[in-house]
Design an enzyme around this catalytic site. Structure first.
Site, PDB file in Angstrom:
ATOM      1  N   ASP A  23       0.872  -1.172   0.000  1.00  0.00           N
ATOM      2  CA  ASP A  23       0.000   0.000   0.000  1.00  0.00           C
ATOM      3  C   ASP A  23       0.914   1.227   0.000  1.00  0.00           C
ATOM      4  O   ASP A  23       2.134   1.106  -0.207  1.00  0.00           O
ATOM      5  CB  ASP A  23      -0.983  -0.036   1.184  1.00  0.00           C
ATOM      6  CG  ASP A  23      -0.298   0.104   2.540  1.00  0.00           C
ATOM      7  OD1 ASP A  23       0.946   0.172   2.582  1.00  0.00           O
ATOM      8  OD2 ASP A  23      -1.010   0.143   3.561  1.00  0.00           O
ATOM      9  N   HIS A  24       0.331   2.390   0.229  1.00  0.00           N
ATOM     10  CA  HIS A  24       1.126   3.629   0.226  1.00  0.00           C
ATOM     11  C   HIS A  24       2.207   3.604   1.307  1.00  0.00           C
ATOM     12  O   HIS A  24       3.338   4.025   1.064  1.00  0.00           O
ATOM     13  CB  HIS A  24       0.199   4.837   0.449  1.00  0.00           C
ATOM     14  CG  HIS A  24      -0.632   4.718   1.693  1.00  0.00           C
ATOM     15  ND1 HIS A  24      -1.662   3.803   1.813  1.00  0.00           N
ATOM     16  CD2 HIS A  24      -0.552   5.344   2.885  1.00  0.00           C
ATOM     17  CE1 HIS A  24      -2.188   3.896   3.018  1.00  0.00           C
ATOM     18  NE2 HIS A  24      -1.537   4.823   3.700  1.00  0.00           N
ATOM     19  N   GLY A  42       2.333  -0.727   6.272  1.00  0.00           N
ATOM     20  CA  GLY A  42       2.939  -0.001   7.382  1.00  0.00           C
ATOM     21  C   GLY A  42       3.532  -0.932   8.421  1.00  0.00           C
ATOM     22  O   GLY A  42       4.678  -0.783   8.837  1.00  0.00           O
ATOM     23  N   GLY A  76       3.031  -4.529   8.038  1.00  0.00           N
ATOM     24  CA  GLY A  76       3.132  -5.862   7.441  1.00  0.00           C
ATOM     25  C   GLY A  76       1.967  -6.754   7.864  1.00  0.00           C
ATOM     26  O   GLY A  76       1.754  -7.816   7.281  1.00  0.00           O
ATOM     27  N   ILE A  77       1.212  -6.297   8.854  1.00  0.00           N
ATOM     28  CA  ILE A  77       0.184  -7.171   9.430  1.00  0.00           C
ATOM     29  C   ILE A  77      -1.073  -7.234   8.561  1.00  0.00           C
ATOM     30  O   ILE A  77      -1.533  -8.319   8.185  1.00  0.00           O
ATOM     31  CB  ILE A  77      -0.170  -6.714  10.865  1.00  0.00           C
ATOM     32  CG1 ILE A  77       1.057  -6.847  11.776  1.00  0.00           C
ATOM     33  CG2 ILE A  77      -1.333  -7.543  11.421  1.00  0.00           C
ATOM     34  CD1 ILE A  77       0.873  -6.215  13.155  1.00  0.00           C
ATOM     35  N   GLY A  78      -1.622  -6.072   8.234  1.00  0.00           N
ATOM     36  CA  GLY A  78      -2.874  -6.077   7.456  1.00  0.00           C
ATOM     37  C   GLY A  78      -2.696  -6.765   6.110  1.00  0.00           C
ATOM     38  O   GLY A  78      -3.536  -7.591   5.701  1.00  0.00           O
ATOM     39  N   HIS A  98       8.260 -31.397   8.756  1.00  0.00           N
ATOM     40  CA  HIS A  98       7.623 -30.096   8.516  1.00  0.00           C
ATOM     41  C   HIS A  98       6.612 -30.176   7.379  1.00  0.00           C
ATOM     42  O   HIS A  98       5.662 -29.402   7.345  1.00  0.00           O
ATOM     43  CB  HIS A  98       8.681 -29.030   8.240  1.00  0.00           C
ATOM     44  CG  HIS A  98       9.651 -28.912   9.367  1.00  0.00           C
ATOM     45  ND1 HIS A  98       9.275 -28.488  10.619  1.00  0.00           N
ATOM     46  CD2 HIS A  98      10.970 -29.214   9.458  1.00  0.00           C
ATOM     47  CE1 HIS A  98      10.320 -28.512  11.428  1.00  0.00           C
ATOM     48  NE2 HIS A  98      11.359 -28.964  10.747  1.00  0.00           N
TER      49      HIS A  98
HETATM   50  C1  RB5 Z   1      -1.957   2.320   6.681  1.00  0.00           C
HETATM   51  O1  RB5 Z   1      -2.064   3.482   7.429  1.00  0.00           O
HETATM   52  C2  RB5 Z   1      -1.700   1.139   7.591  1.00  0.00           C
HETATM   53  O2  RB5 Z   1      -2.801   0.903   8.394  1.00  0.00           O
HETATM   54  C3  RB5 Z   1      -1.334  -0.089   6.787  1.00  0.00           C
HETATM   55  O3  RB5 Z   1      -0.237   0.194   5.993  1.00  0.00           O
HETATM   56  C4  RB5 Z   1      -0.957  -1.316   7.585  1.00  0.00           C
HETATM   57  O4  RB5 Z   1      -0.036  -0.996   8.572  1.00  0.00           O
HETATM   58  C5  RB5 Z   1      -2.074  -2.140   8.097  1.00  0.00           C
HETATM   59  O5  RB5 Z   1      -1.892  -3.213   8.659  1.00  0.00           O
END
Ligand code: RB5
Length: 152
Positions: free
Chosen positions: A7-8, A65, A67-69, A132
């Site tokens: 993403d950005h 930001g 890596g989680i989302g 594994h």
């Molecule tokens: C964007 O602001 C942020 O929420 C996204 O990049 C990420 O960190 C989500 O998990």
């Protein structure tokens, strides 16, 4: 072929990964986003994850930001085992033991130097197989709707 997406917020780290892949001579496809304008990571995660799941790309690297989302979104695509990683040890072990086919990193978590090292370890480490393999098969069986607990 390596699938890339961000993403950005992940874009600066994805640019570092692109420069690493060029140094390593590895071909890649960048599924976006291409600008720092605010956007939704799930869209780009799905695009790159589909490329890996279909076999068009062997592995993928995702950046947002944290890596989680973006890793959560990628893991919703069947066939994807995406590991959100911020250290080299985990990058190595997720290849050796989990046969992760996608790596996710957070540009707000790891710096450019560490991000490059993590990606290099991820791309150059093979799957160990053996015991594994059974465990990876179990992960995929959960995805297929099987009940692993039936025999307990
Ligand atoms: C964007 O602001 C942020 O929420 C996204 O990049 C990420 O960190 C989500 O998990």
């Amino acid at each position: 072929m390596i699938a890339l997406a961000s993403d950005h917020a992940g874009l600066p780290l994805k640019r570092e990964i692109i420069s690493l892949l060029e140094e390593m001579g590895l071909p890649y496809r960048d599924y976006g986003a291409y600008s720092e304008q605010s956007c939704d990571y799930a869209v780009y995660a799905q695009l790159a994850a589909r490329a890996v799941a279909s076999g068009a790309c062997e592995r993928g690297i995702l950046c947002c930001g944290t890596g989680i989302g973006i890793s959560m979104a990628a893991n919703k695509v069947k066939g994807i085992r995406c590991a959100c990683v911020s250290d080299c040890f985990s990058a190595k072990l997720t290849r050796l033991h989990n046969d992760a086919n996608m790596l996710a990193m957070g540009a707000r978590v790891v710096g450019p130097g560490l991000g490059r090292m993590i990606a290099e370890v991820f791309l150059t480490t093979g799957f160990e197989g053996g015991r594994h393999q059974r465990r990876v098969d179990q992960i995929m069986a959960i995805e297929a709707g099987e009940d692993l607990t039936a025999g307990l």
